[in-house]
Design a protein around this motif. Structure first.
Motif, PDB file in Angstrom:
ATOM      1  N   LYS A 192       2.561   3.663 -10.411  1.00  0.00           N
ATOM      2  CA  LYS A 192       3.065   2.361  -9.977  1.00  0.00           C
ATOM      3  C   LYS A 192       3.469   2.421  -8.516  1.00  0.00           C
ATOM      4  N   ILE A 193       3.058   1.391  -7.748  1.00  0.00           N
ATOM      5  CA  ILE A 193       3.380   1.347  -6.330  1.00  0.00           C
ATOM      6  C   ILE A 193       4.855   0.994  -6.146  1.00  0.00           C
ATOM      7  N   ILE A 194       5.571   1.864  -5.444  1.00  0.00           N
ATOM      8  CA  ILE A 194       7.000   1.659  -5.208  1.00  0.00           C
ATOM      9  C   ILE A 194       7.240   1.001  -3.849  1.00  0.00           C
ATOM     10  N   LYS A 195       6.495   1.444  -2.837  1.00  0.00           N
ATOM     11  CA  LYS A 195       6.711   0.940  -1.482  1.00  0.00           C
ATOM     12  C   LYS A 195       5.445   1.136  -0.662  1.00  0.00           C
ATOM     13  N   GLU A 196       5.122   0.143   0.156  1.00  0.00           N
ATOM     14  CA  GLU A 196       4.014   0.245   1.106  1.00  0.00           C
ATOM     15  C   GLU A 196       4.482  -0.321   2.440  1.00  0.00           C
ATOM     16  N   GLU A 197       4.151   0.386   3.520  1.00  0.00           N
ATOM     17  CA  GLU A 197       4.629  -0.047   4.829  1.00  0.00           C
ATOM     18  C   GLU A 197       3.734   0.517   5.925  1.00  0.00           C
ATOM     19  N   VAL A 198       3.642  -0.230   7.018  1.00  0.00           N
ATOM     20  CA  VAL A 198       2.910   0.217   8.200  1.00  0.00           C
ATOM     21  C   VAL A 198       3.920   0.550   9.285  1.00  0.00           C
ATOM     22  N   VAL A 199       3.833   1.766   9.827  1.00  0.00           N
ATOM     23  CA  VAL A 199       4.746   2.193  10.891  1.00  0.00           C
ATOM     24  C   VAL A 199       3.921   2.791  12.025  1.00  0.00           C
ATOM     25  N   ALA A 200       4.584   3.038  13.148  1.00  0.00           N
ATOM     26  CA  ALA A 200       3.917   3.696  14.276  1.00  0.00           C
ATOM     27  C   ALA A 200       3.572   5.133  13.904  1.00  0.00           C
ATOM     28  N   SER A 201       2.493   5.643  14.464  1.00  0.00           N
ATOM     29  CA  SER A 201       2.053   7.015  14.163  1.00  0.00           C
ATOM     30  C   SER A 201       2.905   8.035  14.911  1.00  0.00           C
ATOM     31  N   GLU A 202       4.184   8.003  14.626  1.00  0.00           N
ATOM     32  CA  GLU A 202       5.155   8.941  15.170  1.00  0.00           C
ATOM     33  C   GLU A 202       5.914   9.554  13.996  1.00  0.00           C
ATOM     34  N   SER A 203       6.163  10.853  14.070  1.00  0.00           N
ATOM     35  CA  SER A 203       6.806  11.543  12.946  1.00  0.00           C
ATOM     36  C   SER A 203       8.197  10.982  12.650  1.00  0.00           C
ATOM     37  N   ASP A 204       8.919  10.564  13.682  1.00  0.00           N
ATOM     38  CA  ASP A 204      10.257  10.002  13.468  1.00  0.00           C
ATOM     39  C   ASP A 204      10.194   8.731  12.632  1.00  0.00           C
ATOM     40  N   ALA A 205       9.244   7.849  12.973  1.00  0.00           N
ATOM     41  CA  ALA A 205       9.117   6.578  12.254  1.00  0.00           C
ATOM     42  C   ALA A 205       8.664   6.802  10.818  1.00  0.00           C
ATOM     43  N   ILE A 206       7.733   7.738  10.620  1.00  0.00           N
ATOM     44  CA  ILE A 206       7.234   8.031   9.271  1.00  0.00           C
ATOM     45  C   ILE A 206       8.338   8.647   8.418  1.00  0.00           C
ATOM     46  N   ALA A 207       9.070   9.601   8.993  1.00  0.00           N
ATOM     47  CA  ALA A 207      10.161  10.253   8.263  1.00  0.00           C
ATOM     48  C   ALA A 207      11.260   9.252   7.908  1.00  0.00           C
ATOM     49  N   LYS A 208      11.551   8.344   8.825  1.00  0.00           N
ATOM     50  CA  LYS A 208      12.583   7.327   8.573  1.00  0.00           C
ATOM     51  C   LYS A 208      12.205   6.448   7.389  1.00  0.00           C
ATOM     52  N   CYS A 209      10.917   6.079   7.324  1.00  0.00           N
ATOM     53  CA  CYS A 209      10.442   5.237   6.217  1.00  0.00           C
ATOM     54  C   CYS A 209      10.500   5.987   4.894  1.00  0.00           C
ATOM     55  N   LEU A 210      10.040   7.233   4.889  1.00  0.00           N
ATOM     56  CA  LEU A 210      10.001   8.010   3.649  1.00  0.00           C
ATOM     57  C   LEU A 210      11.395   8.384   3.158  1.00  0.00           C
ATOM     58  N   LEU A 211      12.245   8.832   4.070  1.00  0.00           N
ATOM     59  CA  LEU A 211      13.590   9.245   3.684  1.00  0.00           C
ATOM     60  C   LEU A 211      14.482   8.047   3.349  1.00  0.00           C
ATOM     61  N   GLY A 212      14.131   6.881   3.915  1.00  0.00           N
ATOM     62  CA  GLY A 212      14.918   5.683   3.664  1.00  0.00           C
ATOM     63  C   GLY A 212      14.818   5.175   2.234  1.00  0.00           C
ATOM     64  N   GLN A 213      13.831   5.652   1.483  1.00  0.00           N
ATOM     65  CA  GLN A 213      13.668   5.219   0.087  1.00  0.00           C
ATOM     66  C   GLN A 213      14.572   5.985  -0.865  1.00  0.00           C
ATOM     67  N   ASP A 214      15.182   7.062  -0.346  1.00  0.00           N
ATOM     68  CA  ASP A 214      16.100   7.883  -1.165  1.00  0.00           C
ATOM     69  C   ASP A 214      15.412   8.382  -2.443  1.00  0.00           C
ATOM     70  N   LYS A 215      14.197   8.930  -2.262  1.00  0.00           N
ATOM     71  CA  LYS A 215      13.426   9.455  -3.387  1.00  0.00           C
ATOM     72  C   LYS A 215      13.199  10.955  -3.205  1.00  0.00           C
ATOM     73  N   GLU A 216      13.047  11.666  -4.311  1.00  0.00           N
ATOM     74  CA  GLU A 216      12.675  13.080  -4.284  1.00  0.00           C
ATOM     75  C   GLU A 216      11.153  13.165  -4.431  1.00  0.00           C
ATOM     76  N   TYR A 217      10.474  13.484  -3.352  1.00  0.00           N
ATOM     77  CA  TYR A 217       9.011  13.498  -3.370  1.00  0.00           C
ATOM     78  C   TYR A 217       8.491  14.826  -3.907  1.00  0.00           C
ATOM     79  N   GLU A 218       7.506  14.724  -4.781  1.00  0.00           N
ATOM     80  CA  GLU A 218       6.849  15.912  -5.308  1.00  0.00           C
ATOM     81  C   GLU A 218       5.896  16.482  -4.258  1.00  0.00           C
ATOM     82  N   VAL A 219       5.091  15.608  -3.662  1.00  0.00           N
ATOM     83  CA  VAL A 219       4.160  16.007  -2.611  1.00  0.00           C
ATOM     84  C   VAL A 219       3.757  14.780  -1.808  1.00  0.00           C
ATOM     85  N   ILE A 220       3.535  14.986  -0.521  1.00  0.00           N
ATOM     86  CA  ILE A 220       3.094  13.924   0.390  1.00  0.00           C
ATOM     87  C   ILE A 220       1.803  14.398   1.047  1.00  0.00           C
ATOM     88  N   GLY A 221       0.747  13.605   0.964  1.00  0.00           N
ATOM     89  CA  GLY A 221      -0.560  14.016   1.461  1.00  0.00           C
ATOM     90  C   GLY A 221      -0.940  13.340   2.759  1.00  0.00           C
TER      91      GLY A 221
END
Length: 339
Positions: A24-53
């Motif tokens: 099930k899709i939990i969240k979808e978002e477009v961000v700038a291709s910068e590690s800070d922006a990507i990390a902010k989006c992923l960590l902002g969901q407060d989820k424990e990720y099994e793996v990110i590809g």
């Protein structure tokens, strides 16, 4: 609940898709291709990720390293393998690609590739710069030869740069001012490129002299410092291969196979993997068979194969064996054994 994410990275923007263990899709978002922006989006969901590809590509090495520093379980997956899986989707766009990558992470249907170390990246930059300079040098020399043929001037076979430059200068003395100035401009650029190549050779030689693995690899017949450094940069971590025999396939020196029913066809080599390393091994194998004067089993086997299959196929076969032997030398820390 386990969560997975797929990142479809482009130069400017990255599409992020986050799903749960049921798909099930939990969240979808477009961000700038910068590690800070990507990390902010992923960590902002407060989820424990099994793996990110993330697919392998030009930005994947730096992106993986930077996201891992944020504590995210990011892995780099084979772009060819992922593209084949995503091709089943009807519509090709960034959203569907990110969703597909996330689903592949959830299902475990992916092939992880190594994120090259900083040391390997440093050597690859130096080798890539040297390779480009040599290509530019060859192109300019070919241009000079072609332009002078307009006046019936033939420069003859190649020679050392200093001798070649003097030969050009003698040849253009009697030309008109415009033609002479044009050729001199090309020669001037050649001198600059030649000096840059010397500087890079000095840097690479100094780096190679400090590296025990590279010095070990140069004990192999036909293998110089540039070949050794290219091979080590391509392999990076020799212990990631289960057996040395798989190194030949990794570099693309094993035949393609098509088998279905009664059909079992072996074609030419796959030519997958690092192109520069494959080319260097081919040159090393050629030197081993043609130039090297010592007699040992590998050379005897290659020459025997050349009589049956031809020299080109023999060189490819010897190059594959060199890849296997050199990998085993890195693992066992032993010099080349002449037998």
């Amino acid at each position: 609940m386990k969560y997975y994410s797929g990142l479809d990275v482009s130069l400017k923007e990255t599409f992020i898709s986050i799903i749960d263990e049921k798909g099930k899709i939990i969240k979808e978002e477009v961000v700038a291709s910068e590690s800070d922006a990507i990390a902010k989006c992923l960590l902002g969901q407060d989820k424990e990720y099994e793996v990110i590809g993330i697919e392998s590509g030009q930005l994947s090495i730096s992106m993986c390293k930077e996201l891992r520093n944020f504590g995210l379980p990011v892995i780099c997956v084979d772009a060819r393998h992922m593209a084949a899986a995503l091709s089943a989707r009807i519509n090709k766009n960034d959203k569907n690609d990110a969703r597909g990558i996330a689903q592949m992470m959830r299902a475990g249907l992916y092939k992880e590739v190594l994120v090259k170390s900083d040391e390997s990246c440093k050597i690859k930059v130096a080798l890539g710069s040297r390779r480009q300079l040599i290509c530019n040098k060859q192109q300019i020399i070919g241009t000079i030869r072609g332009l002078l043929k307009v006046y019936g001037i033939k420069l003859g076979k190649g020679a050392k740069f200093e001798i070649f430059a003097l030969r050009i200068q003698d040849a253009i003395n009697n030309l008109d001012e415009i033609s002479r100035s044009s050729i001199e401009a090309l020669v001037c650029s050649l001198e600059t490129i030649e000096e840059s190549i010397r500087k890079l050779d000095k840097i690479l030689s100094g780096q190679g002299e400090k590296d025990e693995d590279c010095k070990l690899l140069t004990t192999t017949p036909g293998v110089g410092m540039i070949v050794a450094m290219t091979f080590k940069a391509a392999i990076d971590n020799p212990y990631r291969f289960e057996t040395s025999y798989t190194v030949g396939a990794y570099i693309g020196l094993t035949p393609r196979q098509y088998a279905s029913g009664e059909v079992n066809h072996h074609g030419s080599i796959s030519k997958m993997g690092p192109v520069e390393c494959r080319s260097m091994l081919y040159e090393a194998a050629q030197v081993l068979l043609v130039v090297n004067k010592k007699k040992f089993k590998l050379k005897s086997w290659g020459l025997k194969l050349a009589k049956k299959k031809g020299m080109k196929k023999a060189i490819v076969a010897v190059a594959r064996k060199l890849a296997v032997i050199m990998h085993r030398m890195l693992v066992d820390k032993t010099e080349f054994c002449y037998q």
